[in-house]
Design a protein around this motif. Sequence first.
Motif, PDB file in Angstrom:
ATOM      1  N   ALA A 340       0.860  -1.200   0.000  1.00 55.52           N
ATOM      2  CA  ALA A 340       0.000   0.000   0.000  1.00 55.52           C
ATOM      3  C   ALA A 340       0.891   1.243   0.000  1.00 55.52           C
ATOM      4  CB  ALA A 340      -0.883  -0.020   1.240  1.00 55.52           C
ATOM      5  N   GLN A 342       1.066   5.703   0.385  1.00 56.64           N
ATOM      6  CA  GLN A 342       0.408   6.936   0.837  1.00 56.64           C
ATOM      7  C   GLN A 342       1.124   8.135   0.235  1.00 56.64           C
ATOM      8  OE1 GLN A 342      -1.310   7.569   4.394  1.00 56.64           O
ATOM      9  NE2 GLN A 342      -0.994   5.574   5.298  1.00 56.64           N
ATOM     10  N   TYR A 359      -4.437   7.350  -0.574  1.00 53.93           N
ATOM     11  CA  TYR A 359      -4.023   5.997  -0.187  1.00 53.93           C
ATOM     12  C   TYR A 359      -4.288   5.051  -1.356  1.00 53.93           C
ATOM     13  CZ  TYR A 359      -4.158   1.485   2.297  1.00 53.93           C
ATOM     14  OH  TYR A 359      -3.941   0.190   2.696  1.00 53.93           O
ATOM     15  N   LEU A 361      -4.442   1.147  -2.447  1.00 53.70           N
ATOM     16  CA  LEU A 361      -4.462  -0.212  -1.909  1.00 53.70           C
ATOM     17  C   LEU A 361      -3.269  -1.006  -2.450  1.00 53.70           C
ATOM     18  CD1 LEU A 361      -7.352   0.411  -0.924  1.00 53.70           C
ATOM     19  CD2 LEU A 361      -7.987  -1.889  -1.608  1.00 53.70           C
ATOM     20  N   PRO A 362      -2.850  -2.047  -1.757  1.00 53.39           N
ATOM     21  CA  PRO A 362      -1.725  -2.847  -2.259  1.00 53.39           C
ATOM     22  C   PRO A 362      -2.118  -3.637  -3.502  1.00 53.39           C
ATOM     23  CG  PRO A 362      -2.701  -3.881  -0.324  1.00 53.39           C
ATOM     24  CD  PRO A 362      -3.372  -2.557  -0.477  1.00 53.39           C
ATOM     25  N   ALA A 370      -4.392  -3.688  -7.404  1.00 57.18           N
ATOM     26  CA  ALA A 370      -5.071  -3.070  -6.278  1.00 57.18           C
ATOM     27  C   ALA A 370      -6.584  -3.143  -6.462  1.00 57.18           C
ATOM     28  CB  ALA A 370      -4.613  -1.618  -6.137  1.00 57.18           C
ATOM     29  N   ARG A 613      -8.040  -0.701   5.862  1.00 59.51           N
ATOM     30  CA  ARG A 613      -6.723  -0.589   5.211  1.00 59.51           C
ATOM     31  C   ARG A 613      -5.780  -1.632   5.796  1.00 59.51           C
ATOM     32  NH1 ARG A 613      -6.080   6.055   4.667  1.00 59.51           N
ATOM     33  NH2 ARG A 613      -8.224   6.371   3.964  1.00 59.51           N
ATOM     34  N   GLU A 617      -4.178  -4.861   3.827  1.00 60.54           N
ATOM     35  CA  GLU A 617      -2.709  -4.954   3.776  1.00 60.54           C
ATOM     36  C   GLU A 617      -2.263  -6.319   4.311  1.00 60.54           C
ATOM     37  OE1 GLU A 617      -1.495  -1.555   6.063  1.00 60.54           O
ATOM     38  OE2 GLU A 617      -2.228  -0.150   4.549  1.00 60.54           O
TER      39      GLU A 617
END
Length: 683
Positions: A340, A342, A359, A361-362, A370, A613, A617
């Motif tokens: 993830a 930021q 943000y 997402l991974p 993602a 989140r 993750e």
Amino acid sequence: MLNVPPKDNKTDPLVLFMPSGKRGRFPVGTPILDAARSLGVYVESVCGGRATCGRCQVSVQEGNFAKHKIVSSNDHISSVGPKEQRYASVRELPDGRRLSCSAQILGDLVIDVPQDTVINAQVVRKAASDRVIERNAAVQMCYVEVDEPDMHKPLGDLDRMKAVLEKDWGWKDLLIAPHLIPQVQGILRKGSWAVTAAIHRDMDSSRPFIVGLWPGLKNEAYGIACDIGSTTIAMHLVSLLSGRIVASSGASNPQIRFGEDLMSRVSYVMMNPDGREAMTKAVREAVNGLIGKVCAEGGIDRHDILDMVVVGNPIMHHLFLGIDPTELGQAPFALAVSGALQYWAHEIDIEVNRGARLYMLPCIAGHVGADAAGATLSEGPHRQDKMMLLVDVGTNAEIVLGNRERVVAASSPTGPAFEGAEISSGQRAAPGAIERVRIDPDTLEPRFRVIGVDKWSDEEGFAEAAAAVGVTGICGSAIIEVVAEMYLTGIISQDGVVDGGMAAKSPRIVPNGRTFSYLLHDGDQRITVTQNDIRAIQLAKAALYAGIKLLMEKQSVDHVDMIRFAGAFGSFIDPKYAMVLGLIPDCDLAEVKAVGNAAGTGALMALLNRGHRREIEETVRKIEKIETALESKFQEHFVNAMAMPNKVDAFPKLAEVVALPERKVLTDEGGEGGGRRRRRSRE
Ligand code: FES
């Protein structure tokens, strides 16, 4: 910050909070807000209990809740006091609603924490599966009244503000976005020493950050959840304080002008020195344009947007962030970054509040991005006791299979056939496209529906109704249906060959060189399903099924308990036909559901609740990634899956509801769709 520990005194009133179901005993006189906080029930508050923001509203559920041993009544809550009266006279408090910062516990209570605290708001957060997304946004708005400067106490204005943010709200070690520092004095004076600070508490650093500052009470903050697809960008504008979706919209991804599909966009980057930059600029401009659109629709100033969550497939993810996606175009499909991320939104040219965060997402793997992580968060295979299969079908199908014990993921190169490309009469889903098909088993006559026309083609008035849009081609959902119906009616064999012998039975079976086609519509546009079309669908569905089968083997299961179709394609296909074709494994049809833009729902969840989140993750870290190209059994599964529905796998649950043609055992080459020798029929 308001807080009291729950007391364990058995004579204290018992309070149950809904919908979370959390409960505890509290001394008479405890403010409801304090009780909620001590149990970890999220109730919004901007004014810090001054009864001015109205964000902490709750209501009492009256009645005898025998299961919980609670008799709840409005008599068990303190009567409306002067602070609530003052709020109600200025800002309207709906019937039955109370300000939880003022109302106190007098007896046993069931307290409803509404998820739509904005009055007259569209009801919130029913995700596709009717789950309520509990709010715990990364941004919290905190109103404080700061001491005026004093010559005898030379603490700076900012430092005194931080001190009161710690005293009233519990924020320790606050950092502040550098652009705000020169503004602090002006804002404090403008607000007569009363200000609202936006605190972001989900930064890479564990320290909370002041990301916005306004004079007086600032009683709103917004967020953006965005799914960048290769064809479409979808966006929600959401109130971070109430969870209300203010506006939702979509736009075409302008990168299409650089290449229709993902790989052609990677090629564009490889061939053109400025290609990456041009595509990054194009997608960021489109995101900015869409933010303008949703803000205009919701009557919101874009500078009130303080947080964003973005998902996308790996190539969209990389291009949006300005990362060269070339490595994703070739083995070993290396992601530049999978975890993830930021950012400050302005670092990637997003025009919202200067202090807004973004943000990402991974990503799960080189072909499972993602967006798949977002869909996983939304549908939650990792939260299930049963085995859930999650499929997002595009030119590349992303497949996730698992339960709370273990989750595995892969992608399969399905190609563009399901989207209508590579199909002689294929087209995107648009007015004029055939979307549903049925074939009469006796006469082999078809009936169909067209996007933009309500009637079926055999209903009176269809021709007039269809005149405006025409009958222009077949879209993805109809391709699945027509091939499945052709199989069910015997027009094509189990190995996908159009039976030329049927030409004697129906003029719909027409010769086409050395093969035969099925004539679906003979109008301005002659729409046929050719042998090559069927072959393209077989290749696509076999690739998908082989990928699923590999994951099932990894999980050591021979069936799945539930199937979720994510994405636009999944929303339109009929699960029954997808199964007849052998696109997906056998499953109780009641457990097969389309879940729409699950990736976007996942982004929304991560926006409204930072706990999600951490959840995704951690889940992505644990997901086992399977590279289908490296698996020796992929080819075997692929060949078996070329047959309808499959050469070796049984479909007993499907057979309970659909009369499948008698199953044949095919020779090894029989699965590939040529002229086939058959050994014997299987019962
Ligand atoms: Fe603001 Fe109750 S916390 S009105």
